[in-house]
Scaffold this motif. Structure first.
Motif, PDB file in Angstrom:
ATOM      1  N   ALA A 278       0.856  -1.186   0.000  1.00 14.87           N
ATOM      2  CA  ALA A 278       0.000   0.000   0.000  1.00 14.87           C
ATOM      3  C   ALA A 278       0.891   1.234   0.000  1.00 14.87           C
ATOM      4  O   ALA A 278       1.916   1.258   0.679  1.00 14.87           O
ATOM      5  CB  ALA A 278      -0.903   0.004   1.227  1.00 14.87           C
TER       6      ALA A 278
ATOM      7  N   SER B  54      -5.605   3.108   2.730  1.00 12.66           N
ATOM      8  CA  SER B  54      -5.889   1.682   2.573  1.00 12.66           C
ATOM      9  C   SER B  54      -6.579   1.118   3.808  1.00 12.66           C
ATOM     10  O   SER B  54      -7.494   0.292   3.692  1.00 12.66           O
ATOM     11  CB  SER B  54      -4.599   0.909   2.285  1.00 12.66           C
ATOM     12  N   LYS B  55      -6.185   1.565   4.994  1.00 13.82           N
ATOM     13  CA  LYS B  55      -6.833   1.106   6.226  1.00 13.82           C
ATOM     14  C   LYS B  55      -8.311   1.498   6.225  1.00 13.82           C
ATOM     15  O   LYS B  55      -9.170   0.688   6.567  1.00 13.82           O
ATOM     16  CB  LYS B  55      -6.143   1.681   7.461  1.00 13.82           C
TER      17      LYS B  55
ATOM     18  N   ASP C 193      -0.378   4.372   0.721  1.00 20.40           N
ATOM     19  CA  ASP C 193      -0.918   5.239   1.762  1.00 20.40           C
ATOM     20  C   ASP C 193      -1.652   4.331   2.752  1.00 20.40           C
ATOM     21  O   ASP C 193      -2.787   3.919   2.510  1.00 20.40           O
ATOM     22  CB  ASP C 193      -1.873   6.261   1.141  1.00 20.40           C
ATOM     23  N   ILE C 194      -0.989   4.018   3.858  1.00 22.35           N
ATOM     24  CA  ILE C 194      -1.545   3.068   4.823  1.00 22.35           C
ATOM     25  C   ILE C 194      -2.882   3.551   5.370  1.00 22.35           C
ATOM     26  O   ILE C 194      -3.836   2.776   5.495  1.00 22.35           O
ATOM     27  CB  ILE C 194      -0.553   2.782   5.969  1.00 22.35           C
ATOM     28  N   GLN C 195      -3.003   4.834   5.692  1.00 27.11           N
ATOM     29  CA  GLN C 195      -4.267   5.327   6.265  1.00 27.11           C
ATOM     30  C   GLN C 195      -5.418   5.230   5.260  1.00 27.11           C
ATOM     31  O   GLN C 195      -6.526   4.852   5.621  1.00 27.11           O
ATOM     32  CB  GLN C 195      -4.108   6.763   6.766  1.00 27.11           C
TER      33      GLN C 195
ATOM     34  N   ARG D  73       2.677  -0.521   9.742  1.00 32.42           N
ATOM     35  CA  ARG D  73       1.915  -1.498   8.966  1.00 32.42           C
ATOM     36  C   ARG D  73       0.546  -1.693   9.612  1.00 32.42           C
ATOM     37  O   ARG D  73       0.382  -1.444  10.805  1.00 32.42           O
ATOM     38  CB  ARG D  73       2.656  -2.837   8.912  1.00 32.42           C
ATOM     39  N   CYS D  74      -0.417  -2.154   8.830  1.00 27.97           N
ATOM     40  CA  CYS D  74      -1.765  -2.388   9.339  1.00 27.97           C
ATOM     41  C   CYS D  74      -2.075  -3.879   9.259  1.00 27.97           C
ATOM     42  O   CYS D  74      -1.834  -4.507   8.222  1.00 27.97           O
ATOM     43  CB  CYS D  74      -2.775  -1.582   8.517  1.00 27.97           C
TER      44      CYS D  74
ATOM     45  N   ILE E 213      -2.579  -0.717  13.678  1.00 32.42           N
ATOM     46  CA  ILE E 213      -1.308  -0.216  13.150  1.00 32.42           C
ATOM     47  C   ILE E 213      -0.190  -0.597  14.118  1.00 32.42           C
ATOM     48  O   ILE E 213      -0.292  -0.328  15.318  1.00 32.42           O
ATOM     49  CB  ILE E 213      -1.346   1.318  12.966  1.00 32.42           C
TER      50      ILE E 213
ATOM     51  N   LEU F  29      -1.194  -4.918   5.562  1.00 34.22           N
ATOM     52  CA  LEU F  29      -0.909  -3.879   4.575  1.00 34.22           C
ATOM     53  C   LEU F  29       0.407  -3.227   4.965  1.00 34.22           C
ATOM     54  O   LEU F  29       0.619  -2.898   6.134  1.00 34.22           O
ATOM     55  CB  LEU F  29      -2.005  -2.810   4.593  1.00 34.22           C
ATOM     56  N   SER F  30       1.279  -3.019   3.993  1.00 33.74           N
ATOM     57  CA  SER F  30       2.571  -2.425   4.290  1.00 33.74           C
ATOM     58  C   SER F  30       3.080  -1.623   3.103  1.00 33.74           C
ATOM     59  O   SER F  30       2.866  -2.008   1.952  1.00 33.74           O
ATOM     60  CB  SER F  30       3.600  -3.526   4.605  1.00 33.74           C
ATOM     61  N   VAL F  31       3.743  -0.518   3.416  1.00 36.52           N
ATOM     62  CA  VAL F  31       4.516   0.177   2.386  1.00 36.52           C
ATOM     63  C   VAL F  31       5.662  -0.769   2.038  1.00 36.52           C
ATOM     64  O   VAL F  31       6.271  -1.369   2.932  1.00 36.52           O
ATOM     65  CB  VAL F  31       5.046   1.528   2.928  1.00 36.52           C
TER      66      VAL F  31
END
Length: 125
Positions: free
Chosen positions: A9, A15-16, A11-13, A38-39, A33, A50-52
């Motif tokens: 992802a 995507s969250k 943009d974690i926020q 990561r989420c 988070i 989910l992770s950059v």
């Protein structure tokens, strides 16, 4: 079969927010988070994360890849799809509905998440 699934992802926020909505429509708790940003969504049978990307490159979708989420009813699939569209997802493939693949009939609903990953809600009918 799988212990976990991790998607890239950018943009974690963002995507969250999307996954909190679509997974919330399936009855799952919102993502957590971790200290690395990561989420994660935890279930009794596995983990979805989910992770950059750790290599510093932008996240990109896997061409030909689809991640499927099990649903219990067509109504749940419609709620999943609507929640995704309302939270940054994009419709792809055919509209949600039953498809006959010759081997079995499946209810399918497809979306692209904010990073472009193709995901699906599925139920065997």
């Amino acid at each position: 079969m799988f212990s976990h699934v991790m998607l890239g992802a950018n943009d974690i926020q963002k995507s969250k927010k999307f996954y909190d909505a679509v997974l919330g429509a399936l009855g799952y708790e919102e993502g957590k988070i971790d200290p690395k940003g990561r989420c994660f969504y935890f279930t009794k049978t596995g983990v979805f994360g989910l992770s950059v990307p750790i290599d510093g490159e932008p996240a990109s979708h896997g061409n030909g890849s689809t991640l499927g989420f099990a649903i219990e009813s067509e109504e749940q699939g419609l709620a999943w799809h609507a929640a995704g569209l309302a939270n940054g997802g994009v419709a792809c493939e055919d509209p949600p509905g039953v498809r006959d693949g010759g081997v079995m009939k499946l209810y399918l609903a497809y979306l692209r998440d904010p990073a472009g990953n193709k995901i699906c809600a599925m139920k065997r009918v």
